[in-house]
Enzyme design. Structure first.
Site, PDB file in Angstrom:
ATOM      1  N   SER A 143       0.865  -1.195   0.000  1.00 44.02           N
ATOM      2  CA  SER A 143       0.000   0.000   0.000  1.00 44.02           C
ATOM      3  C   SER A 143       0.896   1.238   0.000  1.00 44.02           C
ATOM      4  O   SER A 143       1.994   1.214   0.570  1.00 44.02           O
ATOM      5  CB  SER A 143      -0.863   0.020   1.260  1.00 44.02           C
ATOM      6  OG  SER A 143      -1.507   1.274   1.399  1.00 44.02           O
ATOM      7  N   TYR A 157      -1.383  -0.392  10.273  1.00 45.27           N
ATOM      8  CA  TYR A 157      -1.504  -0.904   8.899  1.00 45.27           C
ATOM      9  C   TYR A 157      -0.323  -0.430   8.053  1.00 45.27           C
ATOM     10  O   TYR A 157       0.287  -1.216   7.304  1.00 45.27           O
ATOM     11  CB  TYR A 157      -2.832  -0.408   8.313  1.00 45.27           C
ATOM     12  CG  TYR A 157      -3.053  -0.719   6.860  1.00 45.27           C
ATOM     13  CD1 TYR A 157      -3.521  -1.963   6.457  1.00 45.27           C
ATOM     14  CD2 TYR A 157      -2.817   0.252   5.883  1.00 45.27           C
ATOM     15  CE1 TYR A 157      -3.748  -2.240   5.116  1.00 45.27           C
ATOM     16  CE2 TYR A 157      -3.043  -0.013   4.539  1.00 45.27           C
ATOM     17  CZ  TYR A 157      -3.504  -1.263   4.159  1.00 45.27           C
ATOM     18  OH  TYR A 157      -3.719  -1.526   2.838  1.00 45.27           O
TER      19      TYR A 157
HETATM   20  P1  NAD Z   1     -10.992  -6.449   0.630  1.00 47.12           P
HETATM   21  O1  NAD Z   1     -11.293  -6.338   2.075  1.00 47.12           O
HETATM   22  O2  NAD Z   1     -12.098  -6.303  -0.340  1.00 47.12           O
HETATM   23  O3  NAD Z   1     -10.211  -7.794   0.294  1.00 47.12           O
HETATM   24  C1  NAD Z   1      -9.313  -8.383   1.181  1.00 47.12           C
HETATM   25  C2  NAD Z   1      -9.527  -9.861   1.133  1.00 47.12           C
HETATM   26  O4  NAD Z   1      -8.596 -10.511   2.005  1.00 47.12           O
HETATM   27  C3  NAD Z   1     -10.923 -10.254   1.608  1.00 47.12           C
HETATM   28  O5  NAD Z   1     -11.476 -11.165   0.713  1.00 47.12           O
HETATM   29  C4  NAD Z   1     -10.661 -10.902   2.958  1.00 47.12           C
HETATM   30  O6  NAD Z   1     -11.611 -11.888   3.307  1.00 47.12           O
HETATM   31  C5  NAD Z   1      -9.295 -11.496   2.719  1.00 47.12           C
HETATM   32  N1  NAD Z   1      -8.613 -11.821   3.961  1.00 47.12           N
HETATM   33  C6  NAD Z   1      -8.487 -11.056   5.073  1.00 47.12           C
HETATM   34  N2  NAD Z   1      -7.821 -11.717   6.016  1.00 47.12           N
HETATM   35  C7  NAD Z   1      -7.512 -12.931   5.487  1.00 47.12           C
HETATM   36  C8  NAD Z   1      -6.830 -14.050   5.976  1.00 47.12           C
HETATM   37  N3  NAD Z   1      -6.332 -14.087   7.212  1.00 47.12           N
HETATM   38  N4  NAD Z   1      -6.683 -15.120   5.156  1.00 47.12           N
HETATM   39  C9  NAD Z   1      -7.196 -15.113   3.902  1.00 47.12           C
HETATM   40  N5  NAD Z   1      -7.860 -14.075   3.398  1.00 47.12           N
HETATM   41  C10 NAD Z   1      -8.011 -12.997   4.175  1.00 47.12           C
HETATM   42  O7  NAD Z   1      -9.890  -5.329   0.346  1.00 47.12           O
HETATM   43  P2  NAD Z   1      -8.997  -4.968  -0.934  1.00 47.12           P
HETATM   44  O8  NAD Z   1      -9.024  -3.504  -1.002  1.00 47.12           O
HETATM   45  O9  NAD Z   1      -9.339  -5.774  -2.093  1.00 47.12           O
HETATM   46  O10 NAD Z   1      -7.570  -5.382  -0.355  1.00 47.12           O
HETATM   47  C11 NAD Z   1      -6.682  -6.263  -1.011  1.00 47.12           C
HETATM   48  C12 NAD Z   1      -5.266  -5.865  -0.641  1.00 47.12           C
HETATM   49  O11 NAD Z   1      -5.027  -4.545  -1.132  1.00 47.12           O
HETATM   50  C13 NAD Z   1      -5.023  -5.819   0.863  1.00 47.12           C
HETATM   51  O12 NAD Z   1      -3.747  -6.354   1.143  1.00 47.12           O
HETATM   52  C14 NAD Z   1      -5.050  -4.330   1.166  1.00 47.12           C
HETATM   53  O13 NAD Z   1      -4.284  -3.997   2.290  1.00 47.12           O
HETATM   54  C15 NAD Z   1      -4.463  -3.758  -0.113  1.00 47.12           C
HETATM   55  N6  NAD Z   1      -4.773  -2.343  -0.339  1.00 47.12           N
HETATM   56  C16 NAD Z   1      -6.060  -1.919  -0.503  1.00 47.12           C
HETATM   57  C17 NAD Z   1      -6.282  -0.562  -0.701  1.00 47.12           C
HETATM   58  C18 NAD Z   1      -7.666  -0.001  -0.878  1.00 47.12           C
HETATM   59  O14 NAD Z   1      -7.830   1.236  -0.817  1.00 47.12           O
HETATM   60  N7  NAD Z   1      -8.676  -0.804  -1.124  1.00 47.12           N
HETATM   61  C19 NAD Z   1      -5.215   0.345  -0.718  1.00 47.12           C
HETATM   62  C20 NAD Z   1      -3.933  -0.136  -0.549  1.00 47.12           C
HETATM   63  C21 NAD Z   1      -3.716  -1.490  -0.365  1.00 47.12           C
END
Ligand code: NAD
Length: 248
Positions: A143, A157
């Site tokens: 991120s 985070y």
């Molecule tokens: P999201 O919450 O939609 O998806 C995250 C997924 O990870 C979910 O399906 C959740 O069930 C799964 N998950 C959580 N804990 C888990 C575990 N212990 N084992 C297996 N699965 C698990 O969010 P997203 O935005 O799609 O996030 C995906 C990645 O992108 C994450 O690593 C997040 O930190 C990163 N990210 C997201 C953003 C944003 O703004 N959405 C920004 C920067 C980074």
């Protein structure tokens, strides 16, 4: 050339979008999920509709036995892996560090750091040529928080994602001679349900207007970068921390 890819946390959001894009290339995808079986099956169905093959694998990315099992099941079903997207991640409600409990900190680092390291370790064991693998690509989803620090809301985070960046830098050097590329994608504000799970639905839209593009990103736009890093088109790219953040 067709590829076999394991994606953690792929039932929704960025992981789901990456899975579907892999499907569009005709690749085989192991869709890991932790809780929502129905949503994972929907992702798998959408991968198949897009032209790929898919299975779902339940497992907690922060639990060693589950991580080993998800790699074993992928191999049993599809054969030798080509790539892994270490995507599973969590946020928690907005707080200053002074107000964060040890339990919260532990869970954050268990999922986002221990989970990422376990998935990367298992990838290293399976992909390295000297261990019987055929090389491949590991994409860690970090991120931009790792370089911002996310004060007043997600300092935990941000630190967890800084560890992911460092993992990409170090592991790319360990695994370069093993024909394994390791890169991190660093999304900015992306329109997914993670913000609601952190108690801030609408956060991406609200803060997205202040970014250079004036909008949050969509999961599909992050998926494009992930799939490029999985593909042979990025054959000389390793150790990169790729911001996909609309210039944020
Ligand atoms: P999201 O919450 O939609 O998806 C995250 C997924 O990870 C979910 O399906 C959740 O069930 C799964 N998950 C959580 N804990 C888990 C575990 N212990 N084992 C297996 N699965 C698990 O969010 P997203 O935005 O799609 O996030 C995906 C990645 O992108 C994450 O690593 C997040 O930190 C990163 N990210 C997201 C953003 C944003 O703004 N959405 C920004 C920067 C980074």
């Amino acid at each position: 050339m067709s590829k076999i890819i394991l994606i953690t946390g792929a039932s929704r959001g960025i992981g789901r979008a990456a899975a579907i894009l892999c499907g569009e290339r005709g690749w085989s995808v192991a869709v890991n999920y932790v809780g929502n079986h129905e949503a994972a099956e929907q992702t798998a169905e959408d991968v198949r509709k897009a032209g790929g093959q898919a299975i779902t694998i339940q497992g907690d990315a922060a639990v060693e036995a589950d991580v080993i099992a998800m790699f074993d099941k992928t191999k049993q079903q599809f054969g030798q892996l080509d790539g892994v997207v270490v995507n599973a991640g969590i946020v928690a409600p907005s707080l200053q560090l002074a107000d964060m409990s040890a339990e919260r900190l532990k869970r954050m680092f268990d999922v986002n750091v221990l989970g990422a390291y376990l998935c990367a370790r298992e990838s290293a064991r399976r992909l390295s040529v000297e261990r019987g693998g055929k090389g491949g690509s590991i994409v860690l989803v970090s991120s931009v928080a790792s370089r911002i620090g996310s004060p007043f809301e997600y300092i935990d985070y941000a630190g967890s994602k800084a560890a992911v960046d460092t993992l990409a830098l170090g592991l790319s050097k360990e695994l370069g001679p093993q024909k394994v590329r390791v890169n991190a994608v660093r999304p900015g504000l992306v329109n997914t349900d993670i913000h609601a799970s952190g108690g801030q639905p609408g956060r991406a839209q609200r803060l997205g207007v202040n970014t250079p593009f004036g909008r949050p990103g969509e999961a599909s736009e992050i998926a494009e970068a992930i799939v490029w890093l999985l593909s042979d088109a990025s054959s000389y790219t390793s150790g990169a921390l790729l911001d996909v953040s609309g210039g944020r």
